[in-house]
Design a protein around this motif. Sequence first.
Motif, mmCIF file in Angstrom:
data_model
loop_
_atom_site.group_PDB
_atom_site.id
_atom_site.type_symbol
_atom_site.label_atom_id
_atom_site.label_comp_id
_atom_site.label_asym_id
_atom_site.label_seq_id
_atom_site.Cartn_x
_atom_site.Cartn_y
_atom_site.Cartn_z
ATOM 1 N N VAL A 1 0.870 -1.325 -0.071
ATOM 2 C CA VAL A 1 0.012 0.043 0.171
ATOM 3 C C VAL A 1 0.760 1.330 0.113
ATOM 4 O O VAL A 1 0.404 2.548 -0.530
ATOM 5 N N ASP A 2 2.289 1.213 0.463
ATOM 6 C CA ASP A 2 2.929 2.357 0.344
ATOM 7 C C ASP A 2 3.778 2.575 -0.696
ATOM 8 O O ASP A 2 4.684 3.499 -0.685
ATOM 9 N N PRO B 1 10.133 -2.722 0.264
ATOM 10 C CA PRO B 1 10.041 -3.130 1.664
ATOM 11 C C PRO B 1 11.000 -4.149 1.864
ATOM 12 O O PRO B 1 11.510 -4.877 0.963
#
Length: 252
Positions: free
Chosen positions: A119-120, A218
């Motif tokens: 989501v980021d 990530p």
Amino acid sequence: MVSASPLQKLYNTCNEVFDSCSAGIIPSPDNIQKLKAVLDDFKPADVGLSPEMPHFRASVAGETPVIRYIHIHECEKFSIGIFCLPPSGAIPLHNHPGMTVFSKLLFGTLHIKSYDWVVDVAPSTSAVVSPSKSKQPVVQQPEARLAKIKVNSNFTAPCDTSILYPTDGGNMHCFTAVTACAVLDVLGPPYSDSDGRHCQFYFDFPFSNISVDELSLPEGGKEGFAWLQERKKPEDLIVVGELYGDPTAVET
């Protein structure tokens, strides 16, 4: 007093678990475990299925395996049904918008690959698929979205029920039958085009096939990620629907 059949018990539990839920609203942890426990105990005989049935016969060489969906129940809160996959039968990568999904493998060996969105990381506007590394179509704008691989494994019955959530647990997944398989599915709430919960299919591209400037991954490294791009429903996906053999199997 006659005890409820396994299917009636499943319906009654779904009715309770999803009573106060709606799109994006997840049942409480206690209710999740209550429904999971019912499904974990389910056997093929509880729904009258066996691998010897015509539904599970291997396809003729060169033909696309036909998948059957046995409809048991659907209301605005949840649906219950069974996917019957012959050997090599596949349900391509697709999503479950705003839904909590329980899948119980009744028999067979099934490969499941699933993803959750990262989501980021915004969808890329400069991602390009390298033609030398991929035989799939070149990604066109709007660009692919980064997703994290949640599951990429074979499962053999008997095994625990798998659960996915609106934003976690592998909301986008694909099934491929290693052997003949039957999968009992509970969706809460069910798909509904009128409510904006339509089934969207995706291509998935290995992370290394797309180059993006200044992308910081990530945790997990590139092997744990892929790019997903929306696609039309695959033309070679053949799903034949049918009603459960006993229309009075559950009392609503």
